[in-house]
Write a protein that holds these residues in place. Structure first.
Motif, short mmCIF file in Angstrom:
data_model
loop_
_atom_site.label_atom_id
_atom_site.label_comp_id
_atom_site.label_asym_id
_atom_site.label_seq_id
_atom_site.Cartn_x
_atom_site.Cartn_y
_atom_site.Cartn_z
N ARG A 23 0.83 -1.21 0.00
CA ARG A 23 0.00 0.00 0.00
C ARG A 23 0.86 1.26 0.00
N ARG A 24 1.93 1.23 0.79
CA ARG A 24 2.82 2.39 0.86
C ARG A 24 3.49 2.64 -0.49
N ARG A 25 3.90 1.57 -1.19
CA ARG A 25 4.50 1.73 -2.51
C ARG A 25 3.52 2.38 -3.48
N LEU A 26 2.27 1.93 -3.45
CA LEU A 26 1.26 2.53 -4.33
C LEU A 26 1.02 3.99 -3.97
N ASP A 27 1.01 4.29 -2.69
CA ASP A 27 0.83 5.67 -2.25
C ASP A 27 1.97 6.55 -2.79
N VAL A 28 3.18 6.02 -2.72
CA VAL A 28 4.34 6.76 -3.22
C VAL A 28 4.22 6.98 -4.73
N LEU A 29 3.85 5.93 -5.46
CA LEU A 29 3.75 6.05 -6.92
C LEU A 29 2.65 7.02 -7.32
N ASP A 30 1.52 6.97 -6.63
CA ASP A 30 0.43 7.90 -6.95
C ASP A 30 0.82 9.34 -6.59
N ALA A 31 1.55 9.50 -5.49
CA ALA A 31 2.04 10.83 -5.13
C ALA A 31 3.06 11.33 -6.15
N ALA A 32 3.87 10.41 -6.66
CA ALA A 32 4.86 10.78 -7.68
C ALA A 32 4.17 11.26 -8.95
N ILE A 33 3.10 10.58 -9.34
CA ILE A 33 2.36 10.98 -10.54
C ILE A 33 1.76 12.37 -10.34
N GLU A 34 1.19 12.62 -9.17
CA GLU A 34 0.63 13.94 -8.88
C GLU A 34 1.73 15.01 -8.92
N ALA A 35 2.91 14.66 -8.40
CA ALA A 35 4.03 15.61 -8.37
C ALA A 35 4.53 15.89 -9.79
N LEU A 52 3.28 13.29 0.63
CA LEU A 52 2.81 12.25 1.55
C LEU A 52 3.07 12.61 3.02
N GLY A 53 3.81 13.70 3.23
CA GLY A 53 4.17 14.07 4.60
C GLY A 53 5.15 13.10 5.21
N LEU A 54 6.05 12.56 4.36
CA LEU A 54 7.03 11.58 4.82
C LEU A 54 8.44 12.10 4.64
N PRO A 55 9.38 11.61 5.44
CA PRO A 55 10.79 11.93 5.18
C PRO A 55 11.25 11.25 3.89
N ARG A 56 12.19 11.84 3.20
CA ARG A 56 12.67 11.28 1.94
C ARG A 56 13.20 9.85 2.08
N PRO A 57 13.93 9.51 3.15
CA PRO A 57 14.44 8.14 3.28
C PRO A 57 13.34 7.07 3.31
N VAL A 58 12.15 7.45 3.79
CA VAL A 58 11.05 6.48 3.84
C VAL A 58 10.61 6.12 2.42
N VAL A 59 10.64 7.09 1.52
CA VAL A 59 10.30 6.82 0.12
C VAL A 59 11.31 5.84 -0.47
N TYR A 60 12.59 6.11 -0.28
CA TYR A 60 13.63 5.26 -0.84
C TYR A 60 13.61 3.85 -0.25
N ARG A 61 13.07 3.72 0.95
CA ARG A 61 13.05 2.42 1.62
C ARG A 61 12.28 1.38 0.81
N HIS A 62 11.35 1.84 -0.04
CA HIS A 62 10.50 0.92 -0.78
C HIS A 62 10.97 0.68 -2.21
N PHE A 63 12.13 1.24 -2.58
CA PHE A 63 12.64 1.09 -3.94
C PHE A 63 14.15 0.91 -3.92
N ASN A 64 14.66 0.34 -4.99
CA ASN A 64 16.11 0.13 -5.08
C ASN A 64 16.77 1.31 -5.78
N GLY A 65 16.64 2.48 -5.18
CA GLY A 65 17.26 3.67 -5.75
C GLY A 65 16.33 4.42 -6.69
N ARG A 66 16.85 5.52 -7.23
CA ARG A 66 16.03 6.40 -8.06
C ARG A 66 15.66 5.75 -9.40
N THR A 67 16.57 4.99 -9.95
CA THR A 67 16.26 4.35 -11.24
C THR A 67 15.08 3.40 -11.10
#
Length: 232
Positions: A23-35, A52-67
Motif C-alpha cells: 500500500r505504501r509503494r502505491l501511495d508513493v507512486l500515486d504521489a509521484a504521478i501527482e508531483a 505524503l508528509g514523509l521523510p525522503r528516506p522512507v520513500v527510498y526504503r520501498h525502492f532500489n534507488g532512483r532508477t
C-alpha cells in the motif's frame, strides 16, 4: 504457545507487513504521478515525499534507488494509459472508425497528461529513456495485440500471415514517432485534433495499400468484424 501457533502468528504479521508495504509503494507512486503533473519530469524525491508528509528516506526504503523508482512510476503511468486505451484495442464499427477511435483515445490522453507522457520517455536527468523495460514492454504488448488482429484478418483471406507482426510494430512505431516528435517541438502550432486526423489517415493508407498489394479487398468503410470473418 506451540511452534505451529508461533509460526502462524509470524506468518500473519509478515503478511500484514507485506500488505502495508504494498500500500505504501502505491501511495508513493500515486504521489509521484501527482508531483510530475504539477512539477514536470524534473520532480524530486523530496517533492514526492512532501506530498505524503514523509521523510525522503522512507520513500527510498520501498525502492532500489532512483532508477527503480522511476521505472515503477512509469509502470504506474502505463497502467493509467492502458486502462483508457484497452477498450479502443477491441475494434468495432468500420476500419476507419476503429483506427480513428484508437488514435484519438491515445492523443486525448497525451493532451490531458503531457507531463506524464514526457516522463515515459525520459530518464532522471531528462535524457531519453531508451532502456526502459516497462515502456518497451507495454509498446510490445500493444503491438502484439494489433498483430493478432492483422494475423486473423490475413488468415481468413487465406493470405500469408508472416508480415502481420512487422506491420503491427510499424504502425505502433509510426504513432510513437509522430506523437513524440510533435510533443517535443516547443514551436509546434499543430493542434492535437490535426495530429490525430493525420495519423489516422496515414495508418489507413498504410493498411489499404498493403491490402491491395496482397489482393485483399479492404477499404476504410469495411466493417472490422466482416474482415475478421474473411468477408469481402
Amino acid at each position: 504457545m506451540s511452534r505451529v501457533t508461533e509460526r502462524h502468528a509470524a506468518d500473519g504479521r509478515s503478511s500484514r507487513w507485506d500488505e502495508h508495504n504494498a500500500r505504501r509503494r502505491l501511495d508513493v507512486l500515486d504521489a509521484a504521478i501527482e508531483a510530475i503533473e504539477r512539477h514536470g519530469v524534473g520532480v524530486t524525491v523530496k517533492q514526492i515525499a512532501d506530498r505524503l508528509g514523509l521523510p525522503r528516506p522512507v520513500v527510498y526504503r520501498h525502492f532500489n534507488g532512483r532508477t527503480d523508482l522511476d521505472e515503477q512510476i512509469r509502470a504506474r503511468i502505463l497502467e493509467m494509459l492502458l486502462a483508457e486505451l484497452e477498450p479502443a484495442l477491441h475494434p468495432g464499427g468500420t476500419v476507419a472508425e476503429a483506427v480513428r477511435h484508437a488514435v484519438g483515445t491515445y492523443l486525448s490522453w497525451v493532451e490531458r497528461h503531457p507531463r506524464l507522457h514526457h516522463f515515459l520517455g525520459t530518464g532522471r536527468h531528462h535524457e531519453r529513456a531508451t532502456g526502459s523495460s516497462v515502456v518497451s514492454g507495454a509498446r510490445d504488448a500493444i503491438a502484439a495485440q494489433l498483430a493478432a488482429l492483422f494475423t486473423e484478418a490475413l488468415a481468413h483471406f487465406g493470405k500469408d500471415t508472416s508480415f502481420a507482426r512487422p506491420m503491427a510494430f510499424g504502425v505502433i512505431g509510426l504513432v510513437d514517432g509522430v506523437v513524440n516528435a510533435w510533443r517535443s517541438d516547443p514551436a509546434s502550432v499543430v493542434a492535437p485534433a490535426e495530429v490525430s486526423s493525420r495519423l489516422a489517415d496515414s495508418i489507413l493508407a498504410l493498411i489499404e495499400s498493403n491490402a491491395r498489394a496482397l489482393g485483399i479487398p479492404i477499404h476504410a468503410d469495411a466493417p472490422v468484424q466482416e474482415l475478421l470473418r474473411g468477408m469481402a
